[in-house]
Design an enzyme around this catalytic site. Structure first.
Site, short mmCIF file in Angstrom:
data_model
loop_
_atom_site.label_atom_id
_atom_site.label_comp_id
_atom_site.label_asym_id
_atom_site.label_seq_id
_atom_site.Cartn_x
_atom_site.Cartn_y
_atom_site.Cartn_z
N GLU A 62 3.09 6.29 11.82
CA GLU A 62 3.93 6.45 10.61
C GLU A 62 3.50 7.71 9.90
O GLU A 62 2.58 8.41 10.32
CB GLU A 62 3.78 5.22 9.71
CG GLU A 62 2.36 5.05 9.20
CD GLU A 62 2.15 3.82 8.32
OE1 GLU A 62 3.11 3.40 7.64
OE2 GLU A 62 1.03 3.30 8.32
N LEU A 67 2.15 0.31 7.95
CA LEU A 67 2.53 -0.50 6.78
C LEU A 67 3.98 -0.93 6.99
O LEU A 67 4.83 -0.09 7.34
CB LEU A 67 2.43 0.35 5.51
CG LEU A 67 2.73 -0.45 4.25
CD1 LEU A 67 1.53 -1.29 3.85
CD2 LEU A 67 3.12 0.48 3.11
N TYR A 94 -2.56 -1.47 -3.63
CA TYR A 94 -1.58 -0.97 -4.59
C TYR A 94 -0.16 -1.21 -4.09
O TYR A 94 0.05 -1.57 -2.93
CB TYR A 94 -1.79 0.53 -4.85
CG TYR A 94 -1.34 1.45 -3.73
CD1 TYR A 94 -2.06 1.56 -2.54
CD2 TYR A 94 -0.17 2.19 -3.86
CE1 TYR A 94 -1.64 2.40 -1.53
CE2 TYR A 94 0.26 3.05 -2.84
CZ TYR A 94 -0.48 3.15 -1.69
OH TYR A 94 -0.05 3.97 -0.69
N LYS A 124 -1.96 -2.46 2.24
CA LYS A 124 -1.68 -1.30 1.39
C LYS A 124 -2.90 -0.99 0.53
O LYS A 124 -2.93 -1.17 -0.69
CB LYS A 124 -0.42 -1.55 0.54
CG LYS A 124 0.22 -0.25 0.10
CD LYS A 124 1.67 -0.44 -0.24
CE LYS A 124 2.32 0.77 -0.88
NZ LYS A 124 2.20 2.01 -0.15
N1 PDD Z 1 3.92 4.74 0.22
N2 PDD Z 1 3.70 3.92 5.17
C1 PDD Z 1 2.73 4.28 4.30
C2 PDD Z 1 1.41 4.67 4.83
C3 PDD Z 1 3.00 4.24 2.92
O1 PDD Z 1 2.02 4.58 2.06
C4 PDD Z 1 4.27 3.86 2.46
C5 PDD Z 1 4.61 3.81 0.99
C6 PDD Z 1 5.26 3.52 3.41
C7 PDD Z 1 6.64 3.09 3.01
O2 PDD Z 1 6.62 1.84 2.38
P1 PDD Z 1 7.73 1.43 1.31
O3 PDD Z 1 9.04 1.62 1.94
O4 PDD Z 1 7.42 0.03 1.00
O5 PDD Z 1 7.54 2.37 0.12
C8 PDD Z 1 4.92 3.54 4.75
C9 PDD Z 1 4.07 4.78 -1.23
C10 PDD Z 1 5.46 5.11 -1.65
C11 PDD Z 1 3.00 5.70 -1.80
O6 PDD Z 1 1.89 5.66 -1.27
O7 PDD Z 1 3.28 6.44 -2.74
#
Ligand code: PDD
Length: 285
Positions: free
Chosen positions: A179, A205, A33, A146
Site C-alpha cells: 500500500e 491497513l 489513531y 493503525k
Molecule cells: N491514512 N494505508 C495507510 C498506511 C494509511 O495510513 C491510510 C490512512 C490508508 C487509507 O485508510 P482510510 O481510507 O481509512 O483513510 C491506507 C490516514 C488518512 C493518515 O495517516 O493521515
C-alpha cells in the site's frame, strides 16, 4: 476563538495543547489513531472508523479512554468548537503516561487527543492526477493496526516528495505492492478488474475508503479482485489509483516516472471518483 484541541478531558487552544513527556505515545509510539473526514459539519463513516479504532486498541490491549458513546459526543464537540465545516478530525489514543518501562503499566488510563484540520474536500474530490514512487516496505509486521509508529511511512513519503511525487507505494520482498504510506493502492487491469491487496494477511491497513470503493464498484458492476499485484503488473495496467480518507480516489498516472496506461486518469478511476463524491453528498443529505 481559534483552533481548539481536546487533550485528556480538557479543551485547550491548539497552540498550547500538550501531552506529558512520559506519555507512551511520545516515548514508544505506543498508540493508535484515526483520521475521519468531516463534510458539511458531519462525520463521514463514523462507525467504520470507530470499529477500526476498537480493533486497533484490542490488538494492542489498550483500553478505550472513554465510553464509545462519549467518544462520539467528544468528536462532535471538537468539531463544533472548531466550527469545522469541511476537513478532518484526528483522534489519537495512547497507552497513557507512566515512568519509562517497556512493560505495560498497570492501572494507568489511556490518553486521548483530538484535533481538527480544515480542508477543501470538494477540491480533493476533483481527483487530481498524481505520481508515485516505489520503495521497499520496511514496516513492522502489523500494518493492519493503525499504529502511530509511522517512521517508515514518513521516510517513504519524504522520499516521494523529494522526487516530486505525492505518494510512495511500498513493495514487499516478493515484488508486490502492499500500500501507500497513507493510502491504499489499486490498479485496473486489462480485463477491467479492480485489483487491490487483500487485507486478510495483515500486510495493509484495511482502508475505510478502500471498503467504500469496493461497495461502490459492486453497485457499478465492476469486478474487484483482492490479491497482491507486482510493480510490473501495475506498470502494465490500464489504470492505477489510490484511496484514503483525505485523498478519496486519486488517479495515479506515473509509477517511478513511467506512465500507467496512456499516462492520463482512466475512465474507471474517474467513474469511482464521481461515485465517491455522490456517496459523500448522500451522507450529509
Ligand atoms: N491514512 N494505508 C495507510 C498506511 C494509511 O495510513 C491510510 C490512512 C490508508 C487509507 O485508510 P482510510 O481510507 O481509512 O483513510 C491506507 C490516514 C488518512 C493518515 O495517516 O493521515
Amino acid at each position: 476563538m481559534g483552533r481548539v484541541a481536546y487533550v485528556n478531558g480538557s479543551y485547550v487552544p491548539h497552540s498550547e495543547a500538550a501531552v506529558h513527556i512520559e506519555d507512551r505515545g511520545y516515548q514508544f509510539a505506543d498508540g493508535v489513531y484515526e483520521v475521519t473526514a468531516v463534510y458539511q459539519g458531519k462525520l463521514i463513516d463514523e462507525q467504520g472508523h470507530a470499529a477500526r479504532l476498537d480493533r486497533s486498541l484490542r490488538e494492542l490491549q489498550i483500553a478505550w479512554p472513554v465510553k464509545r458513546r462519549v467518544f462520539g459526543l467528544l468528536m462532535r464537540e471538537v468539531i463544533r468548537r472548531n466550527r469545522l465545516t469541511n476537513g478532518s478530525i484526528y483522534v489519537q489514543v495512547t497507552r497513557g503516561v507512566a515512568p519509562r518501562n517497556h512493560n505495560f503499566p498497570k492501572g494507568v488510563p489511556s490518553s486521548l487527543v483530538m484535533t481538527t484540520t480544515a480542508k477543501d474536500l470538494d477540491t480533493l474530490l476533483g481527483g487530481e492526477p498524481t505520481q508515485v514512487i516505489t520503495v521497499p516496505d520496511i514496516r513492522w509486521g502489523r500494518p493492519d493496526i493503525k499504529s502511530i509508529a509511522l517512521l517508515p511511512n514518513c521516510l517513504a513519503k519524504q522520499k516521494a516528495g523529494e522526487a516530486g511525487c505525492y505518494e510512495a507505494w511500498q513493495v514487499d520482498k516478493d515484488g508486490c505492492v502492499t500500500e501507500g504510506t497513507l493510502s491504499n493502492a489499486w490498479i485496473v487491469n486489462a480485463a477491467g478488474e479492480l485489483v487491490t491487496r487483500n487485507a486478510d494477511e495483515n500486510a495493509i491497513l484495511n482502508g475505510i475508503t478502500r471498503q467504500a470503493v469496493m461497495e461502490l464498484a459492486q453497485t457499478a458492476s465492476l469486478r474487484v479482485v483482492e490479491r497482491p499485484f507486482s510493480v510490473d503488473e501495475a506498470l502494465a495496467a490500464r489504470e492505477a489509483f489510490l484511496t484514503s480518507t483525505t485523498s478519496f480516489v486519486k488517479p495515479v498516472v506515473r509509477i517511478d516516472g513511467k506512465p500507467v496506461g496512456d499516462g492520463a486518469p482512466g475512465s474507471v478511476t474517474r467513474q469511482l471518483g464521481v461515485l465517491i463524491g455522490e456517496r459523500l453528498a448522500a451522507a450529509v443529505r
